[in-house]
Every structure is written in C-alpha cells, then in structure tokens.
Design a protein around this motif. Structure first.
Motif, PDB file in Angstrom:
ATOM      1  N   LYS A 139       0.821  -1.208   0.000  1.00  0.00           N
ATOM      2  CA  LYS A 139       0.000   0.000   0.000  1.00  0.00           C
ATOM      3  C   LYS A 139       0.857   1.261   0.000  1.00  0.00           C
ATOM      4  CE  LYS A 139      -3.712   2.366   2.518  1.00  0.00           C
ATOM      5  NZ  LYS A 139      -4.635   2.283   3.678  1.00  0.00           N
ATOM      6  N   SER A 154       1.034   3.984  -2.988  1.00  0.00           N
ATOM      7  CA  SER A 154       0.681   5.365  -2.647  1.00  0.00           C
ATOM      8  C   SER A 154       1.758   6.344  -3.103  1.00  0.00           C
ATOM      9  CB  SER A 154       0.459   5.506  -1.141  1.00  0.00           C
ATOM     10  OG  SER A 154      -0.648   4.737  -0.723  1.00  0.00           O
ATOM     11  N   LYS A 208       1.114   6.852  -6.751  1.00  0.00           N
ATOM     12  CA  LYS A 208      -0.091   7.674  -6.921  1.00  0.00           C
ATOM     13  C   LYS A 208       0.186   9.134  -6.589  1.00  0.00           C
ATOM     14  CE  LYS A 208      -4.494   8.113  -7.814  1.00  0.00           C
ATOM     15  NZ  LYS A 208      -5.050   7.832  -9.157  1.00  0.00           N
ATOM     16  N   GLU A 210      -4.121  -3.560  -4.936  1.00  0.00           N
ATOM     17  CA  GLU A 210      -3.867  -2.236  -4.345  1.00  0.00           C
ATOM     18  C   GLU A 210      -3.811  -1.163  -5.418  1.00  0.00           C
ATOM     19  OE1 GLU A 210      -3.703   0.644  -1.743  1.00  0.00           O
ATOM     20  OE2 GLU A 210      -3.933  -1.455  -1.141  1.00  0.00           O
ATOM     21  N   CYS A 211      -3.221  -1.505  -6.554  1.00  0.00           N
ATOM     22  CA  CYS A 211      -3.210  -0.557  -7.671  1.00  0.00           C
ATOM     23  C   CYS A 211      -4.635  -0.244  -8.120  1.00  0.00           C
ATOM     24  CB  CYS A 211      -2.397  -1.121  -8.836  1.00  0.00           C
ATOM     25  SG  CYS A 211      -0.607  -1.033  -8.612  1.00  0.00           S
ATOM     26  N   LYS A 252      -7.307  -0.276  -6.248  1.00  0.00           N
ATOM     27  CA  LYS A 252      -7.905   0.600  -5.231  1.00  0.00           C
ATOM     28  C   LYS A 252      -7.491   2.052  -5.441  1.00  0.00           C
ATOM     29  CE  LYS A 252      -8.218  -2.744  -1.421  1.00  0.00           C
ATOM     30  NZ  LYS A 252      -7.675  -3.103  -0.079  1.00  0.00           N
ATOM     31  N   GLN A 253      -6.256   2.241  -5.888  1.00  0.00           N
ATOM     32  CA  GLN A 253      -5.736   3.595  -6.060  1.00  0.00           C
ATOM     33  C   GLN A 253      -5.788   4.064  -7.521  1.00  0.00           C
ATOM     34  OE1 GLN A 253      -2.500   4.931  -3.635  1.00  0.00           O
ATOM     35  NE2 GLN A 253      -2.422   3.038  -2.436  1.00  0.00           N
TER      36      GLN A 253
END
Length: 485
Positions: A81, A85, A88, A160-161, A163-164
C-alpha cells in the motif's frame, strides 16, 4: 383547482422552453462518469482509447519483480500500500510490473502449485538471509503469511493498484529469473539457452489468464529487450526481422487467445531500441514480406501497441542538443505517431531513466525527454521505482542509483528532480486529450485528480446556469399567470 390549473399551465410553458434549449427539466442531465478503469482499452491508429472513446496515455514507472526471488521488490522495506501510494502521489496512472517465465515453469514443475514466498526468499537468498527478509516482508504486509505464494503477492499488488486507480501492465522481462540484460545471459533471443519458445508462450498465456481477475490489467508485453544472442553462435543467423515476426505472432496469439481484453505491446530489435521495419513497412529481412496487421487475426487493428526503450545515457554522455536526441528517437520509434509512418501505432516508452542524484534536475537529457514525451502524446514508464533489490548479480540488498526512491523505499532519492521535472511531465502527459489531438479536453485520460475540473462539471455548471435562466422565465410566467386572475 384554480391553483393547480395555473401550475399546469406554467409547467407546460417551462417544458416548451426547456425543449427549445435542448435540455430536460430532470436534474439527471449529466450521466455518471464511466467507472474506472473503463476498459477494455483498444487502439485506433496512434491512440489508445478506453471503452468510452477517451484517449489514454500511459504514464508510470517500472516495478521490478523478475529477479531470483521472483517477487515485487522493496517489500522488506515498505508495504504494498505504501509503495503504490508513492506512485499515486506523483499523479502517475500505471505500473510496468515485470515477471520471469521461470516462475510459471516452476508452477508447472511443482504440480501446478506456486511456490510460497518464504521458500522463494530462502531459495534466492539462503536460509538465514531469506528468513530475515521474509520476516520483514510479513511485518510490513501482515496479510501475508507462510501460505502466501508469489502469484498471490502479484495479485495483492494489482489489487492495491486497482484501489488507487492505477493500471497494471505486465511485462515478461526474462525467462530465467535474474538481472536483465546482457547479450550473453542465455535469455537474449528465441531459442537461447533459457529462452524456450514453448515455455515462453505457455507463460504468456498463463499470466494473461491469471490477470483476467484483475480489473486493472490493461496490457501485457511479449518480451523485454530482444538482443543479439552472443552466447549462442548457432542462433546468430536467426537474429533478424523475419524470425522476430514469426515468434512475435506466436506470443501475441498466446496472449490474445487467453485474454482478449488486454492490449499487446510489441518490442523490436536491438534491446527494444529499433522499431523501424515495423513502422516504415520495409521488408522483414532476410525475407521480403512486411508487417501486416491481418496476420494478427481478430486483433491486429485494435489491440497492438509498440514499445521503445531509450538509453542513450548508458554508454556515455548523450547529446546536449535536444533536437539531435529527438531526431534519433523519431527515426527509431516516434515516427509511428505521425502521418509519415506506413504503420501507425500507439507508442509507449517502457524504459528510460537517469541516475537519481543532486544534479538530475539540471540534466539537459532528462529535460529533453520529459518535455518531448508529453508534446508527442507518447506514453512513458520510468526505470525504476525502487531504490534497492533483494539480490542482483549475486549480491544482496543492492542499491539502485537510478531508482526514484531511496534505498529503503521511504523517500525520493532526488526530490528536486521529482518536483521540477517529473511532476510537471506527469501532469502534462495525463492531461486529457481532445479530438483535435492537441488541445486539452477535461474528463479523459484516466486522470481523476480532484484538482482538475471535468467535462461533467463544466456541463453541470452550464446546466445550473440554464436553470437560472429557466428560473427567470418562471418568475415572468408566474407573474403573467397570477396577473390573469
């Protein structure tokens, strides 16, 4: 009843006015924005577009995962994560996640069971060091445990990618896991010591199938940096465009048959630095045939992308004249974005980079490329994200001076480069593209930054303005209506 009649009379007139203005009185004039990632992506000549027709430009970074551990790097220092992040936070929209065919070979050799990460670390780093690294990975990523396999870690990265809101591009980096690349590593060319073509196409098909459950797997490559097989004299004569074409068709068919949604990236010769025969439509020597989209049955017109690597700064100092630099890369790949190309394709520079230090922000070569890519609406992915490797060429915990992140993956290695060159290039490249190919148009290109207004918001503002006009008409009509009493 008299009041009701006046209301109906007013409503009928407001409806007429709204129809004349091309609007509805409903507040649902603007439909909801299509759900991210709005795939599958398709291609049309030089553009990649999403399911709504919005033009998409890949802007991202390489996340290596093809070394001896066959796991995404950096997890002993940071969580999945946290790393995602970081990506991102730059405004990037994609990652190039590498993998080795050996991972799939081991899956089949092991009775179609993947290797747990605890064993993967021990096999690559030795029992003691492997255990120490595994413990750190588990501490940073508590959802992992002794049963977690390598493929499950890949899935966790993809999840996770998603989600973001970051696209995943899977890159077959190598066959036998390890550092890439040299002309003598046995991974260079089709049929090389470790480059078994049947295992390669099986691996491509396997990963394409595996990724079907990832909503953000938008594309896959065929092979990283095809190059002269100097360690295999028997193969030297087959290092040519004709043999390249025959094998590329096999690889592309393997991916498309397994997962027809993903785009397929084609790399050329000379370690991904030469695409000229494809773009210019010249003979695929030593034969006489030329590149033909029809040879990629059912997907040649809407699923193929070209990829290019740019590393003029590896073997010496590149030209400080940006016109020279851009002229060179135009000849080797960027021509495909223009009308002069026989074969137009979208182009993504899947590898380029610079040593990250206190002077990178002043590097004219870096400035040149990061100005040129957005101007051309070319996709790009920087090498590399991480500041270190579990193992590289026999040494453990090796520093990566080209990594955006520090050795422990906690901060930017060159903050001024990130702030002065990288962020502006990301912002410009991810700016939505209009139909005239140049003027920014809001609401496309996968950019969901809250700082940017969208087509929907502009139209909504226009809708509110029209509501105000209709309100004025309403007041006038009400005055007339009540004046009739």
């Amino acid at each position: 009843m008299a009041g009701t009649g006046k209301y109906q009379w007013l409503l009928s007139r407001l409806t007429v006015i709204s129809l004349l203005c091309g609007l509805s009185l409903s507040t649902e004039i603007i439909g909801p924005r299509a759900s991210w990632p709005n795939g599958p992506f398709v291609t049309s000549e030089r553009w990649i577009t999403d399911a709504a027709g919005a033009k998409i430009t890949y802007v991202g970074v390489n996340w290596p995962a093809a070394s001896e551990t066959m796991l995404p790097e950096g997890l002993q220092y940071q969580s999945v994560k946290t790393i995602v992040s970081k990506i991102k936070s730059l405004g990037m929209n994609s990652i190039r996640l590498t993998y080795a065919i050996e991972m799939i070979d081991q899956y089949y050799d092991n009775g179609e069971k993947d290797v747990p990460i605890q064993k993967a670390f021990a096999d690559a780093l030795g029992q003691e060091n492997g255990k120490a690294i595994y413990d750190k990975v588990i501490a940073n990523n508590p959802s992992f445990d002794t049963k977690t396999t390598r493929l499950q870690v890949f899935e966790a990265v993809a999840a996770e990618c998603a989600k973001q809101e970051i696209y995943v591009h899977l890159d077959n980096h190598i066959s036998k896991a390890g550092w890439c690349c040299t002309p003598t590593d046995g991974n260079s060319w089709f049929g090389d010591k470790y480059f078994d073509v049947k295992n390669w196409t099986r691996g491509l098909s396997f990963m394409a199938t595996q990724g079907k459950t990832w909503p953000n797997l938008m594309s896959m490559s065929l092979r990283n940096e095809l190059r002269v097989p100097l360690s295999n004299q028997e193969l030297l004569n087959s290092y040519n465009w004709e043999d390249w074409y025959e094998n590329v068709k096999k690889g592309a068919d393997a991916i498309h048959s397994a997962n027809s949604d993903v785009l397929i990236f084609l790399s050329g010769l000379d370690s991904d630095k030469d695409l000229s025969a494809v773009i210019q439509g010249t003979a695929l020597e030593p034969g006489t045939s030329t590149f033909n989209r029809d040879d990629f049955q059912g997907y040649g017109d809407n699923k193929l992308v070209l990829e290019l690597h740019i590393y003029d700064n590896i073997l010496g100092t590149p030209s400080s004249n940006c016109s020279v630099t851009t002229g060179d890369i135009f000849d080797t790949g960027f021509e495909t974005l223009t009308d002069s190309a026989v074969n137009q394709f979208p182009l993504v520079v899947t590898e380029f980079g610079f040593p990250q230090n206190a002077t990178t922000n002043k590097d004219p070569y870096a400035s040149c490329l990061l100005d040129y890519f957005p101007e051309q609406h070319a996709g790009w992915m920087l090498w590399s994200l991480g500041g270190s490797y579990y193992i590289r060429e026999g040494s453990q915990d090796v520093d990566e001076e080209w990594g955006l992140l520090s050795h422990d993956w906690s901060s930017w290695r060159s903050p001024r480069f990130v702030q002065e060159l990288l962020r502006p290039a990301v912002k410009e490249s991810t700016a939505p593209i209009s139909d005239d190919d140049g003027t920014p148009a809001e609401g496309a290109n996968g950019d969901s930054s809250p700082e940017d207004s969208s087509v929907a918001s502009k139209l909504y503002s226009s809708h509110l303005g029209m509501d105000s006009i209709l309100g004025v008409f309403g007041v006038i009509l009400l005055s007339v209506a009540f004046g009739r009493r």
